[in-house]
Enzyme design. Structure first.
Site, PDB file in Angstrom:
ATOM      1  N   GLY B  11       0.846  -1.201   0.000  1.00  0.00           N
ATOM      2  CA  GLY B  11       0.000   0.000   0.000  1.00  0.00           C
ATOM      3  C   GLY B  11       0.873   1.239   0.000  1.00  0.00           C
ATOM      4  N   GLY B  13      -0.147   4.646  -0.483  1.00  0.00           N
ATOM      5  CA  GLY B  13      -0.886   5.910  -0.442  1.00  0.00           C
ATOM      6  C   GLY B  13      -0.083   6.928   0.358  1.00  0.00           C
ATOM      7  CB  THR B  14      -1.185   9.915   2.266  1.00  0.00           C
ATOM      8  OG1 THR B  14      -2.235  10.060   1.322  1.00  0.00           O
ATOM      9  CG2 THR B  14      -0.600  11.262   2.592  1.00  0.00           C
ATOM     10  NE  ARG B  45      -6.070   0.010  -5.942  1.00  0.00           N
ATOM     11  CZ  ARG B  45      -7.180   0.292  -5.285  1.00  0.00           C
ATOM     12  NH1 ARG B  45      -8.241  -0.467  -5.433  1.00  0.00           N
ATOM     13  NH2 ARG B  45      -7.259   1.335  -4.477  1.00  0.00           N
ATOM     14  CD  GLU B 130      -0.019   3.211  19.298  1.00  0.00           C
ATOM     15  OE1 GLU B 130      -1.175   3.645  19.378  1.00  0.00           O
ATOM     16  OE2 GLU B 130       0.602   2.713  20.260  1.00  0.00           O
ATOM     17  N   GLY B 188      -9.999  18.432   1.708  1.00  0.00           N
ATOM     18  CA  GLY B 188      -9.441  17.084   1.736  1.00  0.00           C
ATOM     19  C   GLY B 188      -9.595  16.401   3.089  1.00  0.00           C
ATOM     20  CG  ASP B 202     -12.890   6.413  10.932  1.00  0.00           C
ATOM     21  OD1 ASP B 202     -12.055   5.715  10.335  1.00  0.00           O
ATOM     22  OD2 ASP B 202     -12.576   7.266  11.786  1.00  0.00           O
ATOM     23  CE  LYS B 206      -9.826   6.044  13.170  1.00  0.00           C
ATOM     24  NZ  LYS B 206     -10.072   7.461  12.782  1.00  0.00           N
ATOM     25  N   GLY B 303      -3.598  11.882   8.779  1.00  0.00           N
ATOM     26  CA  GLY B 303      -2.546  12.507   7.986  1.00  0.00           C
ATOM     27  C   GLY B 303      -1.401  11.548   7.818  1.00  0.00           C
TER      28      GLY B 303
END
Lengths: 439, 439
Positions: B11, B13-14, B45, B130, B188, B202, B206, B303
């Site tokens: 993965g 991503g960011t 991907r 974590e 965003g 979400d 958690k 983030g």
């Protein structure tokens, strides 16, 4: 077969008694570490005192050093306190005998941390000290383990509950320092001799440990610039409130271009900051770093149970085999910090002057600041308190308060401008200077 | 010779990109764990996308499962996301191959945590997560390790930055939910389809993980009662303000006599509480326990950099040999929680009614509450908004808002009394009910 971790507890004050009760109470949970944790030996000064503890089957030692060396003890829990004497001898003896140590002793670590970390490393055992800073707040574990990916730029916090209790009450009730100190003593929040707490030395010890963990330097208690809260007045708290600040005794460790700053002083913090919300005996620590930016931990900074919580967490980590160097890296890597001199500290300042009420003084004060390129964010003058004696020009002949908030300036420039104002004869009393810490 | 820990990142991503940059940036610091940490394989991907990363010498896998099985990878970092599909297959393959896994995947752990913890245990490797809760806040480490001495009674927090951003702006600027959501999307902070965030799912994922760590139960995502923030109005925020509260979307896990409550809902929290100060995208978690009483952690909840900080901390722990079971205790000890039904939840309530403005309605409402032994702490009626159309008796014929704050009552009693009021024909619109969480 489950292995056993046999603890020797040196020091049976409030914290020691809480540790013993907590281990008994949490036996089943603690056994999940893979070891059975059991107190096998204790040591304290007065054997006859009734502490309400069941110590049957536990060996009593009059001498904590003998406890540290005893064959019945696998791990020594040092709760004696003090930088020298019995505490130091006990920890040294335990480490020399190859036994891990768990300690709550901030003074010992702030002054002898490097030597003790070396001794622990030489014996291949751990020296754990979560309880030495901010009581039950797990700030040492967080700095040492959870921030491995971060470069830390600043750590600051409310590390002394006594001072925060006093400042909170002064603010909320408009009382003097002396009155609140007396109350704190009556409630058991302050010692009969409160100097160590209220003059900032306790905070300085804790800060020295945090600095070491944050910046990878050897603990350097002597490098901390220290100023306490005894000179703070209700007027300062009122002015802070009007200007959007609260006053807290902060320990601040900061990496600057001049080196590592370590300073303890009353500090104006913006009312909207997390740390400004922390009232009473509660502690708080904020860590600024590159990836996380700001992380704040708030919790009980003192008391038997809260401190015992940190001690027992260290013991559980040890039993589970989760170890780390005392200050987060090998002792050989801990160099003394490059000390940034306080004179070079740069920040905003709150300056409360008591000036003679005559023409030209305000202009003279402003000139003296401008000469050192100190820019003013705000000026506040309150004549209300002397109004009754004013003449028709609004002058009373009495000293009047004049409050200045500066933009970032160096400590040296501030001090020089205040010296010049004093030479000019503008000041009726010594100035009050409080540093501002921005988010 | 230093050992090497070879990471396979699934993965990109960011978060994945931040992890790769952080490991490069913090190489020297991370080597103090005793191992050299190196990214040897990646999978994503779209191989053609420019991520601004130097991936020379790093093996590319189109298939993350193949990466997990690769002989070049010692530890798999799963940053794909989602409870099923590629993420699940990758983690399963890694654990089956005897490789430790670091993951940020809350959905996966909330839904399949127990099975994965068992698989990790069977292979004798760790499953570290974590980053799955509250981004950069090390709440999992704190619950799992630092609170070993504590019995936990409640964990609650602001776990979704999108919702907190929206509620903060609604409060500060008096805007509607829809307007703030649009801004959050433009910035965003919210997805094009915001349902998962704003309807509380979400947060529920958690919370299921925190519940498991706090109470030693298996993660039980299906046991969480979930309510989002889309029905909150500017009027509710104004009323909350007047009554001394703020509204936050909280996840709350609490041990009650009826079992474990897990609930996500808009919540009134006292303005003076630490959690009420948390504005914008910041997250916060408060843990109530017997020894520490209250411990609060505040920091960035999302983030790339903040989440990477948590991922890298897990990797550093692994390299240093500091391991712990995924949910704090052996998987065999994780029983499903005894679910407390939401109907039995007991607490204070804020109830905003829109009542027909005619004689007897207020009395009728009060009677319906009294019948179920619900005591009222305050009643607030604001006619100002309909004043223009009032007749000389002060009646407008328009529906008027009537706000009630109750003392502790059960959800069942509240619902029954509201049903009765509706049958009486008192209500012009469906009632707004917001639970109050006290410190």
């Amino acid at each position: 077969m489950t292995q056993e971790l046999r603890l020797g507890i040196a020091g049976l004050g409030t914290v020691g008694a809480s540790v013993i009760r907590m281990i008994a109470r949490r036996g089943e949970a603690l056994s999940r570490t893979g070891m059975t944790i059991r107190v096998t030996a204790v040591s304290a000064r007065d054997r006859s005192r009734d502490r309400g503890l069941d110590l049957s089957g536990v060996t009593w030692f009059d001498d904590p050093v003998a406890l540290a060396r005893s064959g019945e003890v696998d791990c020594v829990v040092e709760l004696i306190g003090g930088a020298e004497g019995a505490a130091k001898r006990t920890v040294e003896a335990a480490l020399a005998a190859g036994k891990p140590v768990v300690t709550a002793n901030k003074a010992l670590l702030a002054h002898h941390g490097l030597a003790l970390a070396r001794a622990a490393e030489a014996s291949g055992v751990s020296l754990a000290c979560e309880a030495s800073v901010a009581g039950g707040i797990p700030v040492i574990k967080v700095l040492r383990e959870a921030l491995a990916g971060n470069a830390i730029s600043r750590v600051y916090g409310i590390l002394n509950g006594t001072c925060n209790y006093i400042l909170s009450r002064m603010e909320l009730e408009g009382l003097t320092f002396e009155a609140c100190l007396k109350d704190a003593q009556a409630l058991g929040y302050a010692e009969a001799d409160p100097t160590f707490d209220v003059e900032g030395f306790d905070t300085a010890h804790k800060l020295a440990i945090l600095t070491s963990l944050a910046f990878g330097t050897a603990p350097d208690a002597d490098g901390v610039s220290v100023e306490g809260i005894s000179a703070i007045t209700p007027l300062d708290l009122r002015m802070a409130d009007e200007l959007g600040y609260r006053i807290k005794l902060l320990g601040v460790a900061e990496a600057t271009s001049a080196g590592i700053e370590q300073r303890v002083h009353p500090t104006m913090v913006p009312k909207s900051s997390a740390i400004a919300q922390v009232m009473g005996v509660t502690n708080a620590v904020t860590i600024d770093s590159d990836a996380l930016r700001e992380l704040t931990l708030i919790g009980p900074g003192a008391g038997g149970e809260a401190t015992a919580s940190a001690v027992v967490a260290d013991i559980a980590d040890l039993a589970a085999g989760r170890t780390a160097p005392a200050f987060g890296r090998p002792a050989t890597a801990l160099a003394p910090p490059a000390r940034a001199e306080m004179q070079r500290h740069e920040g905003g300042y709150y300056i409360r002057l008591s000036v003679h009420d005559r023409p030209g003084v305000a202009a003279g004060v402003a000139t003296r600041m401008a000469e050192r390129e100190i820019s003013l964010e705000s000026i506040l003058q309150r004549r209300s308190e002397v109004a009754a004696t004013q003449d028709r020009r609004g002058r009373s002949g009495m000293p009047v308060p004049l409050v200045l908030i500066t933009y970032a300036a160096t400590e040296a420039a501030i001090r020089a401008s205040l010296d010049a104002m004093a030479s000019d004869g503008f000041l009726a009393e010594p100035p009050q200077v409080i540093r501002i810490e921005r988010e």
